[in-house]
Design a protein around this motif. Structure first.
Motif, PDB file in Angstrom:
ATOM      1  N   LEU A  10      -4.281  -9.166 -11.465  1.00  0.00           N
ATOM      2  CA  LEU A  10      -3.916 -10.436 -10.818  1.00  0.00           C
ATOM      3  C   LEU A  10      -3.548 -10.230  -9.342  1.00  0.00           C
ATOM      4  O   LEU A  10      -3.924 -11.023  -8.447  1.00  0.00           O
ATOM      5  CB  LEU A  10      -2.744 -11.076 -11.572  1.00  0.00           C
ATOM      6  N   GLU A  11      -2.798  -9.135  -9.095  1.00  0.00           N
ATOM      7  CA  GLU A  11      -2.392  -8.842  -7.710  1.00  0.00           C
ATOM      8  C   GLU A  11      -3.627  -8.552  -6.843  1.00  0.00           C
ATOM      9  O   GLU A  11      -3.717  -8.986  -5.683  1.00  0.00           O
ATOM     10  CB  GLU A  11      -1.419  -7.662  -7.693  1.00  0.00           C
ATOM     11  N   GLN A  12      -4.577  -7.791  -7.412  1.00  0.00           N
ATOM     12  CA  GLN A  12      -5.804  -7.479  -6.670  1.00  0.00           C
ATOM     13  C   GLN A  12      -6.592  -8.740  -6.361  1.00  0.00           C
ATOM     14  O   GLN A  12      -7.133  -8.923  -5.239  1.00  0.00           O
ATOM     15  CB  GLN A  12      -6.662  -6.496  -7.499  1.00  0.00           C
ATOM     16  N   ALA A  13      -6.627  -9.621  -7.333  1.00  0.00           N
ATOM     17  CA  ALA A  13      -7.357 -10.880  -7.138  1.00  0.00           C
ATOM     18  C   ALA A  13      -6.679 -11.727  -6.070  1.00  0.00           C
ATOM     19  O   ALA A  13      -7.352 -12.399  -5.259  1.00  0.00           O
ATOM     20  CB  ALA A  13      -7.436 -11.634  -8.468  1.00  0.00           C
ATOM     21  N   GLU A  14      -5.349 -11.722  -6.052  1.00  0.00           N
ATOM     22  CA  GLU A  14      -4.599 -12.492  -5.054  1.00  0.00           C
ATOM     23  C   GLU A  14      -4.889 -11.971  -3.636  1.00  0.00           C
ATOM     24  O   GLU A  14      -5.064 -12.754  -2.669  1.00  0.00           O
ATOM     25  CB  GLU A  14      -3.100 -12.410  -5.361  1.00  0.00           C
ATOM     26  N   LEU A  15      -4.966 -10.640  -3.477  1.00  0.00           N
ATOM     27  CA  LEU A  15      -5.241 -10.037  -2.175  1.00  0.00           C
ATOM     28  C   LEU A  15      -6.643 -10.431  -1.688  1.00  0.00           C
ATOM     29  O   LEU A  15      -6.861 -10.763  -0.520  1.00  0.00           O
ATOM     30  CB  LEU A  15      -5.135  -8.513  -2.245  1.00  0.00           C
ATOM     31  N   GLU A  16      -7.583 -10.355  -2.583  1.00  0.00           N
ATOM     32  CA  GLU A  16      -8.955 -10.697  -2.232  1.00  0.00           C
ATOM     33  C   GLU A  16      -9.045 -12.157  -1.829  1.00  0.00           C
ATOM     34  O   GLU A  16      -9.796 -12.539  -0.877  1.00  0.00           O
ATOM     35  CB  GLU A  16      -9.894 -10.429  -3.413  1.00  0.00           C
TER      36      GLU A  16
END
Length: 244
Positions: free
Chosen positions: A234-240
């Motif tokens: 989820l965190e990776q998706a938020e950064l992207e």
């Protein structure tokens, strides 16, 4: 066998005599040909014969009947002497009541009631005989409680008897104690086996619970690892998303 005809007072009708033993009828039975017999006599006769001993007519046990009433009445009215006449009884009574009298006759010969005594004594003298009978028993007058026979009176020793009684009691007590001991040991052994069995069952249940707990902990760790992985994704998706 019938009643001895010599015991009777006066004339006895020929028809009241047994056709086999020729004595006065005792417990009579009558054949279809009207000849009468003592029960014991005719039953004994029919063991070896099948006909009447008087007229040879064929008869069978099933054909025998009680005596005619008028003959039975004549028989019961006959007067006869008590069988104890030779011992001094002078009673004369009817045949109907002779058995009752002889059961109670004071001149009857009866056995002594003391165990071991073989004396036959007249009923009227029984009490006197019992008072002097060598087989009579009584309690020891010295208080030991032992029942002694008159014949053993001189050999009786209170101390020896009490010692014997004490030994018997001691042996009996030892036996009872041993029986109680064996019973208690048996019960304890049974309870011990039951406890061991119960302990084994509980131990198995504990091991099963431990195994279940271990599986649950492993599942929890797996879930936590999956949750971390999901959070990172989820965190990776938020950064992207922000970069876009």
């Amino acid at each position: 066998m019938g009643y001895d005809i010599d015991r009777f007072v006066g004339y006895v009708n020929e028809g009241l005599l047994c056709s086999i033993c020729r004595d006065v009828l005792e417990d009579p039975l009558q054949a279809p040909c009207e000849h009468a017999f003592c029960t014991a006599c005719i039953h004994g006769w029919l063991v070896h014969h099948s006909n009447c001993p008087e007229d040879r007519q064929v008869i069978d046990v099933s054909l025998l009947r009680p005596l005619y009433r008028y003959m039975k009445n004549d028989l019961n009215r006959l007067q006869l002497h008590c069988k104890n006449r030779e011992y001094g009884c002078e009673m004369v009574c009817s045949l109907e009541s002779i058995d009752r009298h002889e059961r109670e006759c004071e001149y009857s010969q009866i056995p002594c009631s003391n165990a071991g005594c073989t004396v036959q004594i007249e009923r009227r003298n029984l009490d006197g005989h019992l008072a002097v009978c060598e087989y009579r028993s009584r309690e020891c007058p010295n208080g030991c409680g032992y029942i002694i026979l008159s014949a053993e009176d001189t050999q009786h020793n209170c101390v020896a008897e009490l010692r014997t009684e004490l030994e018997l009691l001691r042996s009996e007590m030892i036996c009872r104690v041993e029986e109680a001991k064996h019973e208690m040991e048996s019960r304890l052994d049974s309870q011990r086996r039951h406890m061991v069995q119960k302990e084994s069952i509980l131990q198995n249940e504990i091991e099963e619970l431990k195994s279940q707990m271990s599986r649950m902990m492993s599942d929890v760790r797996s879930l936590m690892a999956a949750e971390r992985q999901h959070r990172q994704e989820l965190e990776q998706a938020e950064l992207e998303k922000r970069e876009l």
